[in-house]
Design a protein around this motif. Sequence first.
Motif, short mmCIF file in Angstrom:
data_model
loop_
_atom_site.label_atom_id
_atom_site.label_comp_id
_atom_site.label_asym_id
_atom_site.label_seq_id
_atom_site.Cartn_x
_atom_site.Cartn_y
_atom_site.Cartn_z
N SER A 70 5.58 -5.42 -3.93
CA SER A 70 5.67 -3.96 -3.82
C SER A 70 6.13 -3.33 -5.13
O SER A 70 5.67 -2.25 -5.51
N GLY A 71 7.05 -4.01 -5.83
CA GLY A 71 7.51 -3.51 -7.12
C GLY A 71 6.38 -3.45 -8.13
O GLY A 71 6.26 -2.48 -8.90
N ASN A 72 5.52 -4.47 -8.12
CA ASN A 72 4.37 -4.48 -9.00
C ASN A 72 3.40 -3.35 -8.64
O ASN A 72 2.84 -2.69 -9.52
N ALA A 73 3.22 -3.12 -7.34
CA ALA A 73 2.31 -2.06 -6.89
C ALA A 73 2.77 -0.70 -7.39
O ALA A 73 1.95 0.14 -7.80
N ILE A 74 4.08 -0.47 -7.35
CA ILE A 74 4.62 0.79 -7.88
C ILE A 74 4.32 0.92 -9.37
O ILE A 74 3.92 1.98 -9.86
N TYR A 75 4.51 -0.17 -10.11
CA TYR A 75 4.26 -0.17 -11.54
C TYR A 75 2.79 0.15 -11.83
O TYR A 75 2.49 1.00 -12.68
N THR B 199 11.43 5.85 -8.58
CA THR B 199 10.57 5.40 -7.48
C THR B 199 11.08 4.08 -6.90
O THR B 199 11.11 3.90 -5.68
N ILE B 200 11.49 3.16 -7.77
CA ILE B 200 12.04 1.88 -7.32
C ILE B 200 13.29 2.12 -6.47
O ILE B 200 13.48 1.48 -5.41
N LEU B 201 14.15 3.03 -6.90
CA LEU B 201 15.39 3.31 -6.17
C LEU B 201 15.09 3.93 -4.80
O LEU B 201 15.73 3.57 -3.80
N ILE B 202 14.13 4.83 -4.74
CA ILE B 202 13.76 5.45 -3.46
C ILE B 202 13.25 4.38 -2.50
O ILE B 202 13.65 4.34 -1.32
N TYR B 203 12.40 3.51 -3.00
CA TYR B 203 11.80 2.49 -2.14
C TYR B 203 12.84 1.46 -1.71
O TYR B 203 12.87 1.03 -0.55
N GLY B 204 13.69 1.06 -2.67
CA GLY B 204 14.65 0.00 -2.38
C GLY B 204 15.87 0.44 -1.60
O GLY B 204 16.44 -0.35 -0.83
N PHE B 205 16.29 1.70 -1.77
CA PHE B 205 17.53 2.15 -1.14
C PHE B 205 17.32 3.19 -0.05
O PHE B 205 18.29 3.60 0.59
N LEU B 206 16.07 3.60 0.20
CA LEU B 206 15.78 4.50 1.30
C LEU B 206 14.76 3.90 2.27
O LEU B 206 15.03 3.76 3.46
N ALA C 200 0.83 -1.20 0.00
CA ALA C 200 0.00 0.00 0.00
C ALA C 200 0.87 1.26 0.00
O ALA C 200 0.58 2.23 -0.72
N VAL C 201 1.94 1.26 0.79
CA VAL C 201 2.86 2.41 0.82
C VAL C 201 3.52 2.58 -0.55
O VAL C 201 3.71 3.70 -1.03
N ALA C 202 3.87 1.45 -1.19
CA ALA C 202 4.53 1.51 -2.50
C ALA C 202 3.65 2.15 -3.55
O ALA C 202 4.11 3.03 -4.30
N VAL C 203 2.39 1.77 -3.61
CA VAL C 203 1.52 2.34 -4.63
C VAL C 203 1.20 3.80 -4.30
O VAL C 203 1.06 4.63 -5.20
N ALA C 204 1.13 4.13 -3.01
CA ALA C 204 0.92 5.53 -2.64
C ALA C 204 2.11 6.39 -3.06
O ALA C 204 1.94 7.52 -3.57
N LEU C 205 3.33 5.88 -2.87
CA LEU C 205 4.53 6.59 -3.31
C LEU C 205 4.51 6.76 -4.83
O LEU C 205 4.85 7.84 -5.35
N ALA C 206 4.10 5.71 -5.54
CA ALA C 206 4.04 5.79 -7.00
C ALA C 206 3.07 6.87 -7.46
O ALA C 206 3.36 7.63 -8.39
N LEU C 207 1.90 6.93 -6.81
CA LEU C 207 0.92 7.96 -7.17
C LEU C 207 1.49 9.36 -6.91
O LEU C 207 1.30 10.27 -7.72
N ALA C 208 2.20 9.51 -5.80
CA ALA C 208 2.78 10.81 -5.49
C ALA C 208 3.84 11.20 -6.51
O ALA C 208 3.88 12.34 -7.00
N MET C 209 4.72 10.25 -6.86
CA MET C 209 5.76 10.52 -7.85
C MET C 209 5.15 10.86 -9.20
O MET C 209 5.64 11.72 -9.94
N GLY C 210 4.07 10.16 -9.55
CA GLY C 210 3.39 10.43 -10.82
C GLY C 210 2.81 11.81 -10.87
O GLY C 210 2.86 12.49 -11.91
N GLU C 211 2.24 12.26 -9.76
CA GLU C 211 1.65 13.60 -9.71
C GLU C 211 2.73 14.69 -9.70
O GLU C 211 2.54 15.76 -10.27
N ILE C 212 3.87 14.39 -9.08
CA ILE C 212 4.94 15.39 -9.00
C ILE C 212 5.63 15.57 -10.36
O ILE C 212 5.82 16.70 -10.83
N PHE C 213 5.97 14.45 -11.02
CA PHE C 213 6.77 14.53 -12.25
C PHE C 213 5.92 14.45 -13.53
O PHE C 213 6.43 14.73 -14.62
#
Length: 411
Positions: free
Chosen positions: A299-304, A223-230, A81-94
């Motif tokens: 989580s990777g799929n959720a981001i996608y 987004t993948i890098l932020i989630y995986g390395f932060l 759920a956090v992953a897809v929320a981050l993806a939505l935020a990144m999509g809206e920002i960029f």
Amino acid sequence: MSNIGVQVIIAMIAGTLAGIALGEDAAAFAPLGSIFIHLIKMLVIPLVAVAIISGAAGLGNSHAAGRVGLTTLGFFGLTSAVAVALALAMGEIFQPGIGIDFTAIDAMYEGNLAEKGQLPTFWATITGMIPTNVFTSLHDGNILQILVFCLFFGIALSKVESSRAKPLIDGINTVVDAFVWMINVVMKVAPIGVFGLMADAVGTFGFAALSTVMNLFMVYVATILIYGFLFYPAMIKTLTRIPVGKFVSSMKKPQAVALSTASSMATLPVTMDVCEKELGIRNSTASFVLPLGATINMSGNAIYYGLVAVFFAQAFQVDLGLGAYVAIILTSTLGAVGQAGVPGPSFLVVAVLLAAGIPIEGLPLLFALDRIFDMIRTALNITGDAVCAAIVDELAGEEPIEDEQPAEARS
């Protein structure tokens, strides 16, 4: 296998260069990749079955078993759920979908996509998880049904009188060790297989196909890098005693295999080996959490799914309201549970778009590139599995587990 990560990366680079240089002629190397994938698939299903039985039997007598199971499932649901929320935020920002012209892809549209995106009902999903014949499930490779039966059987073994169950459990653990040895032997030819897979993929599709969706691809990788390395390292730092540097370094090997095979299941033996031998996670925990994660932790799929939804909403100028965002998060999180951990085009994204009222006409453009997206998200998926195993092992470590040696001291 000490240098397998480096060898795989070199093979990926060499295969990419061969694909660029030879174009479609690089398909001649495809059999090398097919042989490697077939060898992995030959061993993965039986390994998953015996590993889950072993893990469930090891945890069954522990007072922490209930908490371990709930923690594992809760972790997978929350992080998705956090992953897809981050993806939505990144999509809206960029805003990767702004200015995209899809008029040229009308001929690619498949009218039956909507049918492929229909999710089963709740009760159909629950019923479908229960096998009527476990041997048929093993034959068909139905991971969820295998998972349910083996968890049930492993817990049942833990409830049988110890003196009677111990020989069988020891035998199952021996089979697990034998399968891991076989996987390690197969992994020696991984660089050759990876070279064939990459040469074929790049030669067939090329990177030119990415030009139309380059903005989406760049935001996706970020987004993948932020989630995986932060995000994941922060969880390791906060919730476990494993040094973050050690975790990141150890995960390079399974991540390289995940990138090359695009399969959580194919990477499972390597992930288990690294978690137990390098991170000091107990066998019972790894055998329980990692096969479960390879099946339902996506989580990777959720981001996608989240990014693709925002991408097409922007491209088709669809205004997403709060209800659409909630629909995207719920559909992405719950739908990923039924995703098998094997490579291939994902039609769950169709369900995500339909749930949010977003047109699906542009999806065929992404299917040709699904392998590239899949490779990257699989690397994040297996990283999440390892993070969960580390956290669960910290929890289970409070309770001694019968017939198991203590984990290696964490440094």
